[in-house]
Motif scaffolding. Sequence first.
Motif, PDB file in Angstrom:
ATOM      1  N   UNK A 155       0.843  -1.184   0.000  1.00 18.75           N
ATOM      2  CA  UNK A 155       0.000   0.000   0.000  1.00 18.75           C
ATOM      3  C   UNK A 155       0.888   1.247   0.000  1.00 18.75           C
ATOM      4  N   UNK A 156       0.380   2.409   0.459  1.00 17.40           N
ATOM      5  CA  UNK A 156      -1.038   2.618   0.777  1.00 17.40           C
ATOM      6  C   UNK A 156      -1.868   2.797  -0.491  1.00 17.40           C
ATOM      7  N   UNK A 157      -3.122   2.392  -0.412  1.00 17.70           N
ATOM      8  CA  UNK A 157      -4.026   2.556  -1.535  1.00 17.70           C
ATOM      9  C   UNK A 157      -4.835   3.837  -1.341  1.00 17.70           C
ATOM     10  N   UNK A 162     -10.024   0.783  -6.031  1.00 20.71           N
ATOM     11  CA  UNK A 162     -11.047  -0.261  -5.845  1.00 20.71           C
ATOM     12  C   UNK A 162     -10.783  -1.114  -4.618  1.00 20.71           C
ATOM     13  N   UNK A 163      -9.511  -1.228  -4.185  1.00 21.15           N
ATOM     14  CA  UNK A 163      -9.203  -2.015  -2.995  1.00 21.15           C
ATOM     15  C   UNK A 163      -9.837  -1.429  -1.736  1.00 21.15           C
ATOM     16  N   UNK A 206     -11.526  -4.649   5.026  1.00 20.15           N
ATOM     17  CA  UNK A 206     -10.445  -5.106   5.899  1.00 20.15           C
ATOM     18  C   UNK A 206      -9.082  -4.668   5.376  1.00 20.15           C
ATOM     19  N   UNK A 207      -8.300  -4.044   6.254  1.00 14.70           N
ATOM     20  CA  UNK A 207      -6.950  -3.615   5.919  1.00 14.70           C
ATOM     21  C   UNK A 207      -5.889  -4.599   6.402  1.00 14.70           C
ATOM     22  N   UNK A 226      -3.225  -8.566   4.262  1.00 12.94           N
ATOM     23  CA  UNK A 226      -3.339  -7.151   4.578  1.00 12.94           C
ATOM     24  C   UNK A 226      -2.908  -6.282   3.425  1.00 12.94           C
ATOM     25  N   UNK A 227      -3.218  -4.999   3.541  1.00 19.16           N
ATOM     26  CA  UNK A 227      -2.798  -4.032   2.527  1.00 19.16           C
ATOM     27  C   UNK A 227      -2.198  -2.802   3.186  1.00 19.16           C
ATOM     28  N   UNK A 228      -1.531  -3.020   4.312  1.00 20.49           N
ATOM     29  CA  UNK A 228      -0.892  -1.934   5.051  1.00 20.49           C
ATOM     30  C   UNK A 228       0.593  -2.193   5.269  1.00 20.49           C
ATOM     31  N   UNK A 229       1.114  -3.256   4.686  1.00 20.18           N
ATOM     32  CA  UNK A 229       2.527  -3.570   4.836  1.00 20.18           C
ATOM     33  C   UNK A 229       2.869  -4.832   4.074  1.00 20.18           C
TER      34      UNK A 229
END
Length: 322
Positions: A155-157, A162-163, A206-207, A226-229
């Motif tokens: 990320x970050x998105x 769309x995520x 959910x992140x 996840x999409x934070x790391x």
Amino acid sequence: MTRWGILATGFIATRFVEDLRLLPDAEVAAVGSRSPEGAQRFADRHGIARAYGSWAELAADDSLDVVYVATPHAAHHAAATICLQAGRAVLVEKPFTLDRRSGAELIDLARSRDVFLMEAMWMRCNPLLRRVAELVADGAIGQVTTVAADFGAAGPFPPEHRMRARTLGGGALLDLGVYPVGLAHLLLGVPQQVRAFAQLSPEGVDENTGILLGYADGALATLSCGMVGATPLVASVTGTAGRIDLPAPFYRPPYATLHRDGAAPEVLPADLSGWGYQHEAAEVQRCLAAGLRESPLVPQRATLEVLGLLDDIRAQIGVDYA
């Protein structure tokens, strides 16, 4: 020769078409998009003879043997429905649909039309992962006690991505979590218990999600997405007599290492040609040539079982795509 139609023109469609070139008995015959201009650009770039400006026009092409649906997953159900209603065999990019109910609708439609339908869970068609599953099933590492796998993106998105869009099935679970959950299902089947925890974004997706699956024989699967790391993207399956490690990216590993108690580690090599999508395409072509309506490597039952697990996880973490 199997004649393929490609529905959508994005990143995954591009890689899939590139890998189809590795199969001597595959032909990319047509592409369809929501705009004539987008379809024609894709056709020109990849040397495809026919370009259609709608999904319905592509589906109506009777010369096609199968259509690959490569849209974002929120559109899978609609796109596949159009193709199935036209009598086309369909390969649907994973995740199959947003939930088990809509997945079951597609399968029922395919069966009513007597046409082939498969989820493009390329992990289950990967030769090395098939070998790992065989070793586990044959007891090479004893009785399985744990499966561990992670898939986290850096990320970050941005908010408009769309995520982060709840109505588009955004969040880590469907895009990334389907891989660790799918691996656990491949090796251990359906769990007896599911526990999940997540940090949600302001949009309600959910992140960062942790998943614990418990099995009747005592085995556990510890999974995360996840999409934070960026996480290591590795996996391992441990048994009472050894372990198999899968390095990054575990869903298409460059090799696997088999550790058996009392023996030196054994490195199992992988086929690293292309992007890895050619294996699922070859499975589709094999099934079509044999007159099958579903794949034994990616059975529709497994697709629905994994979707059911994802539904259960979402219910526990409070994510709703409605």
